[in-house]
Design a protein around this motif. Structure first.
Motif, mmCIF file in Angstrom:
data_model
loop_
_atom_site.group_PDB
_atom_site.id
_atom_site.type_symbol
_atom_site.label_atom_id
_atom_site.label_comp_id
_atom_site.label_asym_id
_atom_site.label_seq_id
_atom_site.Cartn_x
_atom_site.Cartn_y
_atom_site.Cartn_z
ATOM 1 N N ALA A 7 0.849 -1.202 0.000
ATOM 2 C CA ALA A 7 0.000 0.000 0.000
ATOM 3 C C ALA A 7 0.878 1.243 0.000
ATOM 4 O O ALA A 7 1.924 1.291 0.636
ATOM 5 C CB ALA A 7 -0.901 -0.001 1.225
ATOM 6 N N VAL A 8 0.460 2.219 -0.747
ATOM 7 C CA VAL A 8 1.178 3.485 -0.822
ATOM 8 C C VAL A 8 0.520 4.474 0.129
ATOM 9 O O VAL A 8 -0.708 4.638 0.110
ATOM 10 C CB VAL A 8 1.169 4.033 -2.269
ATOM 11 C CG1 VAL A 8 1.866 5.380 -2.312
ATOM 12 C CG2 VAL A 8 1.831 3.046 -3.221
ATOM 13 N N THR A 37 -0.514 31.389 6.291
ATOM 14 C CA THR A 37 -0.072 30.268 7.109
ATOM 15 C C THR A 37 -0.381 28.971 6.376
ATOM 16 O O THR A 37 -1.513 28.733 5.969
ATOM 17 C CB THR A 37 -0.762 30.267 8.481
ATOM 18 O OG1 THR A 37 -0.369 31.442 9.201
ATOM 19 C CG2 THR A 37 -0.374 29.044 9.296
ATOM 20 N N VAL A 38 0.658 28.154 6.210
ATOM 21 C CA VAL A 38 0.530 26.852 5.552
ATOM 22 C C VAL A 38 0.839 25.782 6.584
ATOM 23 O O VAL A 38 1.867 25.848 7.269
ATOM 24 C CB VAL A 38 1.501 26.721 4.358
ATOM 25 C CG1 VAL A 38 1.285 25.396 3.632
ATOM 26 C CG2 VAL A 38 1.344 27.902 3.405
ATOM 27 N N GLY A 39 -0.045 24.798 6.715
ATOM 28 C CA GLY A 39 0.164 23.753 7.709
ATOM 29 C C GLY A 39 -0.004 22.369 7.118
ATOM 30 O O GLY A 39 -0.652 22.186 6.082
ATOM 31 N N ARG A 40 0.617 21.393 7.762
ATOM 32 C CA ARG A 40 0.374 19.979 7.432
ATOM 33 C C ARG A 40 -0.589 19.432 8.467
ATOM 34 O O ARG A 40 -0.334 19.517 9.676
ATOM 35 C CB ARG A 40 1.674 19.188 7.418
ATOM 36 C CG ARG A 40 1.471 17.709 7.117
ATOM 37 C CD ARG A 40 2.755 16.993 6.775
ATOM 38 N NE ARG A 40 2.516 15.547 6.688
ATOM 39 C CZ ARG A 40 3.380 14.663 6.200
ATOM 40 N NH1 ARG A 40 4.563 15.087 5.759
ATOM 41 N NH2 ARG A 40 3.086 13.389 6.152
ATOM 42 N N ALA A 41 -1.716 18.886 8.004
ATOM 43 C CA ALA A 41 -2.810 18.519 8.904
ATOM 44 C C ALA A 41 -2.386 17.546 9.992
ATOM 45 O O ALA A 41 -2.857 17.640 11.129
ATOM 46 C CB ALA A 41 -3.966 17.939 8.088
ATOM 47 N N ASP A 42 -1.460 16.610 9.688
ATOM 48 C CA ASP A 42 -1.038 15.634 10.696
ATOM 49 C C ASP A 42 0.181 16.084 11.487
ATOM 50 O O ASP A 42 0.736 15.328 12.287
ATOM 51 C CB ASP A 42 -0.774 14.271 10.041
ATOM 52 C CG ASP A 42 0.360 14.313 9.015
ATOM 53 O OD1 ASP A 42 1.028 15.363 8.905
ATOM 54 O OD2 ASP A 42 0.571 13.306 8.314
ATOM 55 N N GLY A 43 0.635 17.312 11.254
ATOM 56 C CA GLY A 43 1.754 17.855 12.021
ATOM 57 C C GLY A 43 3.119 17.404 11.568
ATOM 58 O O GLY A 43 4.118 17.731 12.207
ATOM 59 N N GLY A 44 3.196 16.668 10.463
ATOM 60 C CA GLY A 44 4.473 16.150 9.989
ATOM 61 C C GLY A 44 5.310 17.184 9.258
ATOM 62 O O GLY A 44 5.017 18.384 9.258
ATOM 63 N N ALA A 148 7.526 6.955 4.174
ATOM 64 C CA ALA A 148 7.963 6.203 5.354
ATOM 65 C C ALA A 148 9.363 5.629 5.192
ATOM 66 O O ALA A 148 10.051 5.356 6.188
ATOM 67 C CB ALA A 148 6.964 5.085 5.641
ATOM 68 N N ASP A 149 9.809 5.440 3.945
ATOM 69 C CA ASP A 149 11.146 4.905 3.683
ATOM 70 C C ASP A 149 12.186 6.005 3.478
ATOM 71 O O ASP A 149 13.332 5.715 3.123
ATOM 72 C CB ASP A 149 11.109 4.003 2.452
ATOM 73 C CG ASP A 149 10.227 2.779 2.666
ATOM 74 O OD1 ASP A 149 10.239 2.240 3.786
ATOM 75 O OD2 ASP A 149 9.513 2.388 1.729
ATOM 76 N N GLY A 150 11.782 7.259 3.675
ATOM 77 C CA GLY A 150 12.712 8.368 3.507
ATOM 78 C C GLY A 150 12.950 8.767 2.069
ATOM 79 O O GLY A 150 13.914 9.494 1.771
#
Length: 221
Positions: A7-8, A37-44, A148-150
């Motif tokens: 899964a991607v 302001t620009v944000g990433r919803a999951d905080g990443g 997730a694998d960088g």
């Protein structure tokens, strides 16, 4: 039987908000700065964003004084035409690069202004006396992030991403007056300009206001 594909992970979701609009003091020409302001919803973490913004004047979102309606007649018409003609006006398109951030970040989105009254947005803003006018920002572009694998990945910003803010008319005037204090500009044909220049020279006028005011008085007599 072949093994199922892994899964991607879903592309990160961005959020956008405009915290305010200011007149840019040290720009080459009249400009506004939209504090975005620009944000990433999951905080990443986001590596960068190549951001494209379409900016529109939501003209139907404010009320107009009678004198403002008169000034805007060449854009929206008169009388009962307003009910169906007042809508969104395209202002400009802006491109910006958002640097790496984690969680959220703020940037200043510069928007250049013009005093060319052949441009509808300039006609519209000049016609307003005071108050605020709603502005819609529609976002698109490309998000760069690590999976997730960088590994570096790219994803498109969904077209439904947008934000609304209110532009104070006084801030627009401040930006214009910082470069063109107490002045306005009109475009005319070279032939008309040559005639006006000869008329001005014949009156030995030191500016353009005197001959034009004289012509206007003559027209109303």
């Amino acid at each position: 039987m072949a093994a199922p594909l892994p899964a991607v992970g879903a592309a990160p979701e961005l959020t956008f908000a405009v915290e305010g609009v200011v007149a840019m003091r040290y720009s080459v020409g009249p400009s506004l700065g939209f504090r975005l302001t620009v944000g990433r919803a999951d905080g990443g973490t986001i590596e960068s964003v190549l951001l494209q913004v379409q900016i529109r004047l939501a003209a139907g979102g404010r009320r107009y004084q009678p004198v403002e309606q008169e000034r805007l007649a060449n854009i929206f018409g008169r009388g009962d035409q307003w009910a169906r003609s007042v809508g969104s006006l395209h202002w400009t398109n802006v491109t910006a690069v958002v640097p790496p951030f984690t969680g959220h970040t703020s940037i200043e989105l510069p928007v250049s202004l013009t005093y060319d009254f052949e441009v509808t947005s300039a006609q519209y803003l000049q016609a307003l006396d005071d108050g605020e006018t709603p502005v819609d920002l529609l976002f698109s572009g490309t998000i760069f992030y690590l999976d997730a694998d960088g590994l570096l990945q790219a994803a498109m910003i969904p077209w439904e991403q947008e934000a609304r803010c209110k532009l104070p008319v006084a801030v627009w005037r401040e930006a214009m007056d910082s470069h063109f204090p107490d002045a306005a500009w009109i475009r005319m044909s070279r032939a008309t300009f040559d005639q006006l220049q000869l008329y001005r020279a014949g009156r030995a006028a030191t500016d353009w206001d005197d001959p034009i005011r004289t012509l206007l008085r003559t027209a109303h007599e």
